[in-house]
Design a protein around this motif. Structure first.
Motif, short mmCIF file in Angstrom:
data_model
loop_
_atom_site.label_atom_id
_atom_site.label_comp_id
_atom_site.label_asym_id
_atom_site.label_seq_id
_atom_site.Cartn_x
_atom_site.Cartn_y
_atom_site.Cartn_z
N THR B 55 0.84 -1.20 0.00
CA THR B 55 0.00 0.00 0.00
C THR B 55 0.87 1.26 0.00
O THR B 55 0.60 2.21 -0.74
N ALA B 56 1.94 1.23 0.79
CA ALA B 56 2.86 2.38 0.83
C ALA B 56 3.48 2.62 -0.55
O ALA B 56 3.69 3.76 -0.97
N LEU B 57 3.74 1.52 -1.25
CA LEU B 57 4.30 1.63 -2.61
C LEU B 57 3.33 2.38 -3.52
O LEU B 57 3.73 3.26 -4.28
N LEU B 58 2.05 2.02 -3.43
CA LEU B 58 1.06 2.66 -4.30
C LEU B 58 0.89 4.14 -3.92
O LEU B 58 0.77 5.00 -4.79
N GLU B 59 0.90 4.42 -2.62
CA GLU B 59 0.82 5.82 -2.18
C GLU B 59 2.01 6.61 -2.75
O GLU B 59 1.85 7.72 -3.27
N ALA B 60 3.19 6.00 -2.66
CA ALA B 60 4.39 6.68 -3.16
C ALA B 60 4.35 6.83 -4.68
O ALA B 60 4.89 7.80 -5.23
N THR B 61 3.71 5.86 -5.34
CA THR B 61 3.59 5.94 -6.80
C THR B 61 2.72 7.14 -7.19
O THR B 61 3.02 7.84 -8.16
N ALA B 62 1.67 7.36 -6.41
CA ALA B 62 0.81 8.52 -6.67
C ALA B 62 1.61 9.82 -6.50
O ALA B 62 1.50 10.74 -7.31
N ARG B 63 2.45 9.86 -5.47
CA ARG B 63 3.29 11.06 -5.24
C ARG B 63 4.29 11.23 -6.39
O ARG B 63 4.49 12.32 -6.92
N ALA B 64 4.92 10.11 -6.79
CA ALA B 64 5.99 10.17 -7.79
C ALA B 64 5.47 10.55 -9.17
O ALA B 64 6.20 11.13 -9.97
N THR B 65 4.22 10.18 -9.45
CA THR B 65 3.69 10.49 -10.79
C THR B 65 2.94 11.82 -10.78
O THR B 65 2.60 12.33 -11.85
N GLY B 66 2.71 12.35 -9.58
CA GLY B 66 2.17 13.69 -9.42
C GLY B 66 0.98 14.04 -10.31
O GLY B 66 0.92 15.12 -10.88
N GLY B 67 0.04 13.11 -10.46
CA GLY B 67 -1.18 13.41 -11.21
C GLY B 67 -1.05 13.27 -12.71
O GLY B 67 -1.99 13.53 -13.45
N ARG B 68 0.14 12.86 -13.21
CA ARG B 68 0.31 12.67 -14.64
C ARG B 68 -0.57 11.54 -15.18
O ARG B 68 -1.00 11.54 -16.31
N TRP B 69 -0.77 10.52 -14.34
CA TRP B 69 -1.58 9.37 -14.75
C TRP B 69 -2.80 9.25 -13.87
O TRP B 69 -2.77 9.62 -12.70
N ARG B 70 -3.83 8.67 -14.44
CA ARG B 70 -4.98 8.32 -13.62
C ARG B 70 -4.74 6.91 -13.07
O ARG B 70 -4.66 5.94 -13.82
N ARG B 224 6.02 -0.45 -19.59
CA ARG B 224 4.93 -1.43 -19.69
C ARG B 224 3.71 -0.84 -20.37
O ARG B 224 3.01 -1.51 -21.12
N ARG B 225 3.44 0.42 -20.10
CA ARG B 225 2.28 1.06 -20.71
C ARG B 225 2.50 1.17 -22.22
O ARG B 225 1.57 1.02 -23.00
N ALA B 226 3.72 1.42 -22.61
CA ALA B 226 4.02 1.53 -24.04
C ALA B 226 3.83 0.19 -24.74
O ALA B 226 3.56 0.14 -25.93
N GLY B 227 3.96 -0.89 -23.99
CA GLY B 227 3.83 -2.22 -24.57
C GLY B 227 2.40 -2.69 -24.70
O GLY B 227 2.14 -3.76 -25.24
N LEU B 228 1.44 -1.90 -24.20
CA LEU B 228 0.03 -2.30 -24.28
C LEU B 228 -0.42 -2.29 -25.74
O LEU B 228 0.00 -1.44 -26.51
N PRO B 229 -1.29 -3.24 -26.09
CA PRO B 229 -1.75 -3.30 -27.48
C PRO B 229 -2.38 -1.98 -27.94
O PRO B 229 -2.16 -1.54 -29.05
N ARG B 230 -3.18 -1.38 -27.07
CA ARG B 230 -3.81 -0.11 -27.44
C ARG B 230 -3.57 0.92 -26.35
O ARG B 230 -4.48 1.53 -25.82
N GLY B 231 -2.29 1.05 -26.00
CA GLY B 231 -1.95 1.94 -24.91
C GLY B 231 -2.39 3.37 -25.18
O GLY B 231 -2.10 3.92 -26.23
N LYS B 232 -3.09 3.93 -24.21
CA LYS B 232 -3.51 5.33 -24.34
C LYS B 232 -2.29 6.24 -24.36
O LYS B 232 -2.29 7.29 -24.95
N GLY B 233 -1.26 5.77 -23.64
CA GLY B 233 -0.10 6.62 -23.43
C GLY B 233 0.75 6.86 -24.65
O GLY B 233 1.45 7.84 -24.74
N THR B 234 0.67 5.98 -25.65
CA THR B 234 1.62 6.07 -26.76
C THR B 234 1.59 7.43 -27.45
O THR B 234 2.61 7.91 -27.89
N ALA B 235 0.41 8.04 -27.53
CA ALA B 235 0.33 9.31 -28.22
C ALA B 235 0.56 10.50 -27.29
O ALA B 235 0.85 11.59 -27.74
N VAL B 236 0.45 10.28 -26.00
CA VAL B 236 0.45 11.38 -25.05
C VAL B 236 1.80 11.58 -24.38
O VAL B 236 2.29 12.69 -24.26
N HIS B 237 2.41 10.49 -23.97
CA HIS B 237 3.62 10.60 -23.16
C HIS B 237 4.87 10.34 -23.98
O HIS B 237 4.97 9.32 -24.64
#
Lengths: 114, 302
Positions: B55-70, B224-237
């Motif tokens: 859980t602490a990892l996920l909390e820290a992930t939210a801090r580290a990504t600072g709202g860039r991802w949902r 990993r997100r870039a490797g998704l078949p239809r990754g939303k991120g490919t065009a944005v990030h």
């Protein structure tokens, strides 16, 4: 203790097979468990013998076959000894696990059909 | 009908099945996986002991990504919705899956949890499994990857004691590394153990508390997100097409020198390989299996 939920899946599967074939009774089931399947064979057997009461498997003992885990290089085929680093010392490739060693399979169901 | 004389007695038939006992779970997991892929959501199965720091990892992930991802999560526990509430507070919409006596999540539980939960809009969906190093490894949930959190306080021989969990891990996060100065724990011994149970050991050392190593973890998520078949991120990030480089490098490094703690380097390398938007297609990842032979790929200095 996920062995109980595995047994539940097993019995449900046997019930479905018996229904399909209109079996009147099930006499024996054969299951193979790989060494790295994450199942304790003793616990699994106990779970089966407890859970099968009142199910179609009530009179069907389970034969449990265990498959040892063997790692080998997918390139040169060289065996990687138990406990060793899982990279081929000759080829540098990640080792591959022997077939079935991480699976829990329902192999055979012996049933009485009209 | 008895085939010997046709007397009408029933006969005993051995029916060969040769099917996984968990075929039912696997079918639901495949269904979940299709849903996640179609929506471009990176779904991760986060496993580890109780108290490993999931859980602490996920909390820290939210801090580290600072709202860039949902980000979104479902949290499995025998009782209480404490983890889901903690994650909500950290800005991660969450839902608790209370399993009662259940020691693991299964595909059906995850599927049911998606109903009434806005998961389709997410970039990364964390399935925080029940704290347990045994049972969760047996059940496919439909995740894109298994991530195992192993805290440095758990003992050096945990990988050797729980080989099934680590064999199935795509990534091991060595958590609570800020505590190392206070412990008699040799990280090299943990890494050596992992190499004996994981054919493709991938490890990131981090501390959710200090943030050390979080950049490498976020880099892994991006790849990993870039490797998704239809990754939303490919065009944005802009980082999304680093995947092949990052992976090649990481594997190369491991085979070359026999160590597995090279991730911060791998990440730095990945940043050196940014490409102009539009070049993603050239770098599309071919699939889940990306073994690299020693000697091929890129050369790197550290």
């Amino acid at each position: 203790m996920h062995e109980y939920s595995l047994v539940q899946s097993l019995v449900e599967r046997v019930e479905a097979l018996a229904r399909e074939r209109k079996a009147t009774a099930v006499h024996r089931v054969v299951v193979s468990v790989g060494e790295l399947a994450g199942v304790d064979p003793g616990l699994f057997q106990t779970a089966y013998d407890t859970f099968r009461e009142g199910t179609i498997c009530a009179a069907a003992p389970m034969e449990l076959r265990t498959l040892p885990a063997r790692w080998a290089c997918p390139g040169c085929g060289g065996a990687i000894a138990r406990g060793e680093v899982l990279t081929c010392p000759a080829c540098g490739l990640p080792a591959r696990l022997s077939a079935g060693a991480d699976e829990i399979l329902l192999e055979t169901v012996e049933m009485e059909v009209p | 009908m008895c085939t010997t004389c046709g007397c009408g007695d029933s006969s005993l038939v051995p029916v060969d099945v040769h099917e996984k006992i968990l075929a039912g779970n696997d079918r639901v997991a495949a269904h979940n996986r299709e849903h996640f892929a179609a929506a471009g959501v990176l779904a991760l199965n986060i496993m580890g002991s109780p108290g490993a720091g999931k859980t602490a990892l996920l909390e820290a992930t939210a801090r580290a990504t600072g709202g860039r991802w949902r980000l979104g999560a479902v949290s499995g526990d025998l009782a209480t919705d404490n983890d889901a509430r903690r994650l909500e507070k950290a800005g991660i919409p969450s839902k608790a899956i209370t399993t009662g006596q259940g020691c693991h999540l299964d595909a059906e539980l995850v599927h049911n949890s998606l109903h009434g939960f806005a998961w389709k809009d997410l970039d990364v969906f964390f399935i925080e499994n029940v704290g347990n190093l045994v049972c969760p490894a047996v059940y496919d949930l439909g995740q894109a990857a298994n991530v195992v959190a192993l805290s440095v306080t758990e003992g050096e021989d945990k990988p050797l004691k729980y080989p099934v969990m680590f064999k199935g891990a795509d990534l091991v996060l060595l958590t609570k590394c800020d505590l190392l100065p206070h412990l008699d724990v040799d990280v090299a011994t943990i890494l050596d153990g992992l190499r004996r149970v994981m054919p493709r050991p991938e490890v990131i050392e981090l501390s959710a508390r200090t943030g050390a190593g979080m950049e490498a973890w976020v880099g892994w998520l991006e790849a990993r997100r870039a490797g998704l078949p239809r990754g939303k991120g490919t065009a944005v990030h802009v980082h999304s097409h680093e995947h092949p480089h990052l992976h090649t490098h990481v594997h190369e490094h491991r085979h070359a020198d026999g160590t597995v703690h090279a991730h911060p380097h791998g990440h730095e390398h990945a940043h050196g390989h940014l490409h102009a938007p539009g070049s993603e297609e050239n770098h599309a990842h071919g699939g889940a299996d990306h073994a690299h032979a020693t000697g091929s790929g890129h050369e790197h200095g550290h």
